[in-house]
Scaffold this active site. Structure first.
Site, PDB file in Angstrom:
ATOM      1  N   TYR A 197     -24.408  -9.719  25.166  1.00 13.95           N
ATOM      2  CA  TYR A 197     -23.464  -9.419  23.969  1.00 13.95           C
ATOM      3  C   TYR A 197     -23.677  -9.648  22.438  1.00 13.95           C
ATOM      4  O   TYR A 197     -22.661 -10.007  21.881  1.00 13.95           O
ATOM      5  CB  TYR A 197     -21.644  -8.801  23.528  1.00 13.95           C
ATOM      6  CG  TYR A 197     -21.629  -8.355  25.307  1.00 13.95           C
ATOM      7  CD1 TYR A 197     -21.583  -6.930  25.535  1.00 13.95           C
ATOM      8  CD2 TYR A 197     -21.700  -8.933  26.277  1.00 13.95           C
ATOM      9  CE1 TYR A 197     -21.400  -6.716  27.679  1.00 13.95           C
ATOM     10  CE2 TYR A 197     -21.515  -8.656  27.870  1.00 13.95           C
ATOM     11  CZ  TYR A 197     -21.071  -8.083  28.482  1.00 13.95           C
ATOM     12  OH  TYR A 197     -20.646  -7.098  29.167  1.00 13.95           O
TER      13      TYR A 197
ATOM     14  N   CYS B  93     -12.625  -8.814  21.448  1.00 17.09           N
ATOM     15  CA  CYS B  93     -11.295  -8.047  20.730  1.00 17.09           C
ATOM     16  C   CYS B  93     -10.566  -7.488  21.470  1.00 17.09           C
ATOM     17  O   CYS B  93     -10.268  -6.450  20.682  1.00 17.09           O
ATOM     18  CB  CYS B  93     -12.673  -7.384  20.321  1.00 17.09           C
ATOM     19  SG  CYS B  93     -13.404  -6.347  21.039  1.00 17.09           S
TER      20      CYS B  93
ATOM     21  N   GLU C 277     -28.395  -7.796  24.530  1.00 22.39           N
ATOM     22  CA  GLU C 277     -28.136  -6.881  23.113  1.00 22.39           C
ATOM     23  C   GLU C 277     -28.358  -5.773  24.108  1.00 22.39           C
ATOM     24  O   GLU C 277     -29.766  -5.355  24.264  1.00 22.39           O
ATOM     25  CB  GLU C 277     -28.301  -7.233  22.429  1.00 22.39           C
ATOM     26  CG  GLU C 277     -27.835  -6.098  21.264  1.00 22.39           C
ATOM     27  CD  GLU C 277     -26.496  -5.515  20.402  1.00 22.39           C
ATOM     28  OE1 GLU C 277     -25.526  -6.251  20.747  1.00 22.39           O
ATOM     29  OE2 GLU C 277     -26.013  -4.142  20.981  1.00 22.39           O
TER      30      GLU C 277
ATOM     31  N   CYS D 180      -4.018   1.000   8.561  1.00 19.58           N
ATOM     32  CA  CYS D 180      -3.413  -0.457   8.916  1.00 19.58           C
ATOM     33  C   CYS D 180      -2.090   0.149   9.632  1.00 19.58           C
ATOM     34  O   CYS D 180      -1.887   1.743   9.463  1.00 19.58           O
ATOM     35  CB  CYS D 180      -3.405  -0.677   7.841  1.00 19.58           C
ATOM     36  SG  CYS D 180      -4.930  -1.796   6.604  1.00 19.58           S
TER      37      CYS D 180
ATOM     38  N   ASP E 161     -19.055 -11.401  24.031  1.00 18.78           N
ATOM     39  CA  ASP E 161     -18.620 -11.211  23.313  1.00 18.78           C
ATOM     40  C   ASP E 161     -18.275  -9.837  23.514  1.00 18.78           C
ATOM     41  O   ASP E 161     -19.149  -9.398  22.350  1.00 18.78           O
ATOM     42  CB  ASP E 161     -19.542 -12.076  22.190  1.00 18.78           C
ATOM     43  CG  ASP E 161     -18.061 -11.203  20.880  1.00 18.78           C
ATOM     44  OD1 ASP E 161     -17.109 -10.575  20.738  1.00 18.78           O
ATOM     45  OD2 ASP E 161     -18.897 -11.747  19.759  1.00 18.78           O
TER      46      ASP E 161
ATOM     47  N   CYS F  89       0.734  -1.076   0.024  1.00 18.05           N
ATOM     48  CA  CYS F  89       0.436   0.380   0.103  1.00 18.05           C
ATOM     49  C   CYS F  89       0.661   1.027   0.043  1.00 18.05           C
ATOM     50  O   CYS F  89       1.517   1.276   0.868  1.00 18.05           O
ATOM     51  CB  CYS F  89      -0.485   0.081   1.403  1.00 18.05           C
ATOM     52  SG  CYS F  89      -2.152   1.364   1.467  1.00 18.05           S
TER      53      CYS F  89
ATOM     54  N   CYS G 118      -1.192   6.882   6.755  1.00 19.53           N
ATOM     55  CA  CYS G 118      -2.565   6.310   7.031  1.00 19.53           C
ATOM     56  C   CYS G 118      -2.795   5.715   7.873  1.00 19.53           C
ATOM     57  O   CYS G 118      -1.684   4.667   7.950  1.00 19.53           O
ATOM     58  CB  CYS G 118      -2.928   5.573   5.356  1.00 19.53           C
ATOM     59  SG  CYS G 118      -4.960   5.064   5.306  1.00 19.53           S
TER      60      CYS G 118
ATOM     61  N   CYS H 224      -8.268   1.123  -1.308  1.00 18.10           N
ATOM     62  CA  CYS H 224      -8.254   0.960  -0.480  1.00 18.10           C
ATOM     63  C   CYS H 224      -7.819  -0.438  -0.266  1.00 18.10           C
ATOM     64  O   CYS H 224      -9.250  -1.175  -0.613  1.00 18.10           O
ATOM     65  CB  CYS H 224      -9.147   0.915   0.780  1.00 18.10           C
ATOM     66  SG  CYS H 224      -8.251   0.461   2.529  1.00 18.10           S
TER      67      CYS H 224
ATOM     68  N   GLN I 153     -19.720  -9.299  12.450  1.00 16.89           N
ATOM     69  CA  GLN I 153     -17.892  -8.809  11.930  1.00 16.89           C
ATOM     70  C   GLN I 153     -17.346  -8.548  10.592  1.00 16.89           C
ATOM     71  O   GLN I 153     -17.654  -8.574   9.766  1.00 16.89           O
ATOM     72  CB  GLN I 153     -17.247 -10.007  12.882  1.00 16.89           C
ATOM     73  CG  GLN I 153     -17.491 -10.618  14.018  1.00 16.89           C
ATOM     74  CD  GLN I 153     -15.708 -10.033  14.841  1.00 16.89           C
ATOM     75  OE1 GLN I 153     -15.519  -9.213  14.342  1.00 16.89           O
ATOM     76  NE2 GLN I 153     -16.431 -10.348  15.523  1.00 16.89           N
TER      77      GLN I 153
END
Ligand code: SAH
Length: 449
Positions: free
Chosen positions: A310, A406, A331, A81, A379, A72, A78, A158, A281
């Site tokens: 969640y 996460c 949720e 990433c 989650d 990239c 940027c 991208c 996701q």
């Protein structure tokens, strides 16, 4: 204390959670972006505090064998990433190491490096993009923020997005410039367009376009809708009203200007409706592998009641419904709960029930009402479980807890808390849902001691 502006020679020995290299110089931790473990570099100090400093590579004296040419061209500026300067082998190694370190140092485990589900492809995998917009000399453009700033780095193409997603962005930008629609200016809290949010179903190829605006109306909306018809699968255009100051991207109100306001997609063999506001996701292939792992670790039988805290639009809940006696999802986002209930219907699932509320508070209430849970799946977002959720887990006393996370740091913290409440880690692994980016998912299965 290190001196700002000075150049030091250092070896990179570790990574931060954000994927920067770490070097120890005169006992001080120096954070060096775009560096790879094992590299010997000359580093200039850009900021010096008492126990840490921020540095920048001036010269690499010994290059890592994992260093690669950046595919990239704008990835060094940027902030989207973090890892285009290293090969994927090193990226997955460091992610597995990070999850392991958090489980060991914060969770009190003594694990060998955990397994990581590596992604088969680092390109075009993201099914969702949220481009901030800015303007310069009367021209509006879109891209992603430079790391640690709100400066938009213009992005033509991208590499982690499908081409059609970038095409939507280009169409919106052309339309905005054609009709001289203003970009939102954070400092002045003026201007209309804040973000261009695009979600594209990996299987359905349906495209949702959501424009986040500092207002309630979109001028010449019919013109934009006509232009968007060129995009294969264009299904709906939604306005998200966000007139507040601050970093939160989406507003609370959504107005469908075209189509139903949601798209559909297929995941793990089930059909899902996804509203703009609902979580889904971003890496479809890897999400399926993650959910498969969660389901197999849950060890569910037909007699079991499974509680999924969640639960979003009910992805994991509904995937587990067939194996279980009953599934209950909780949720906090009302639109996601509506999606989840609709998703149960669409798939002819009759043993699923969904509740809207804070996971911890709702779980405590369910327990008070006498609901039993044999297996609980959690989650949570990055902040992990709150005290209510931990308390509810302890009171339910399920046979197994499957924790999908996460953020390895809050996972590590919660592992320690659940161990105090009578659980032991049976299995832990990492999953790469965000190739080229520093975030990493992990999944831990607990059994009652
Ligand atoms: N398991 C789902 C969603 C996981 S993302 C999936 O894999 O698709 C985390 C979800 O938790 C989001 O849908 C978010 O809206 C929800 N959430 C955030 N805070 C919450 C809270 N306090 N109580 C319940 N849900 C919450």
């Amino acid at each position: 204390m290190l001196e700002k502006g000075n150049i030091y020679e250092a070896v990179i020995t570790d990574y931060t959670a954000e994927g920067q290299g770490v070097a120890k110089i005169e006992g001080c931790a120096v954070f060096v972006p775009n560096a790879i473990v094992g590299e010997r570099c000359r580093v200039t100090i850009e900021k010096a505090a008492k126990n840490w400093a921020a540095g920048k590579i001036v010269e690499i004296l010994e290059k890592s064998s994992h260093r690669v040419q950046r595919q990239c061209p704008i990835s060094a500026s940027c902030g989207g990433c973090d890892f285009w300067h290293m090969d994927y082998e090193e990226e997955t190694r460091l992610k597995a190491q990070r999850v392991t370190d958090c489980l060991n140092h914060l969770g009190g485990e003594t694990l060998e490096t955990v397994e990581i589900l590596a992604a088969p492809d680092c390109h075009g995998y993201r099914n969702k993009a949220q481009y901030p917009v800015a303007s310069r000399k009367g021209r509006v453009y879109a891209g992603f923020f430079k790391a640690g700033t709100h400066t938009v780095v213009e992005n033509k193409r991208c590499l982690i997005l499908p081409e059609d997603t970038d095409r939507v962005k280009d169409i919106v930008i052309d339309y905005v410039n054609h009709f001289r629609i203003s970009a939102y200016d954070e400092a002045a809290h003026k201007g209309l367009l804040r973000h261009i949010y695009v979600r594209r179903g990996a299987v359905s190829k349906q495209v949702l376009v959501c424009l986040v605006v500092n207002g309630r109306k979109l001028p010449h909306a019919e013109d934009l809708i006509a232009r968007l018809q060129e995009v294969p699968g264009f299904t709906t255009l939604v306005l998200s009203v966000n007139t507040k100051k601050g970093n939160t991207i989406l507003g609370d109100e959504f107005i469908a200007l075209y189509g139903p306001g949601y798209i559909e997609d297929t995941l793990c063999g089930l059909d899902f409706r996804l509203s703009a506001r609902s979580f889904y996701q971003v890496n479809h292939h890897q999400a399926q592998r993650l959910y498969d792992a969660a389901i197999s670790q849950a060890g569910i039988t037909k007699e079991d009641t499974v509680l999924d805290l969640y639960c979003g639009v009910g992805t994991i809940t509904l995937c587990m419904a067939k194996a279980a006696g009953k599934v209950i999802g909780v949720e906090v986002i009302p639109q996601a709960v509506e999606d989840a209930r609709e998703n149960a219907k669409r798939n002819g699932i009759e043993n699923a029930e969904f509740f809207c509320g804070d996971a911890g508070a709702a779980a405590l209430e369910l327990e008070r009402q006498g609901v039993k849970a044999d297996v609980v799946v959690v989650d949570p977002p990055r902040k992990g479980l709150n005290a209510d959720a931990i308390e509810a887990l302890a009171r339910f006393n399920p046979r197994r807890i499957v924790y999908v996370s996460c953020d390895p740091a809050t996972l590590g913290r919660d592992v320690a808390l659940l161990k105090e409440r009578g659980y032991a880690v049976k299995n832990a692994m990492a999953a790469d849902l965000f190739p080229r980016c520093a975030h990493v998912e992990s999944i831990v299965c607990f059994v009652r001691k």
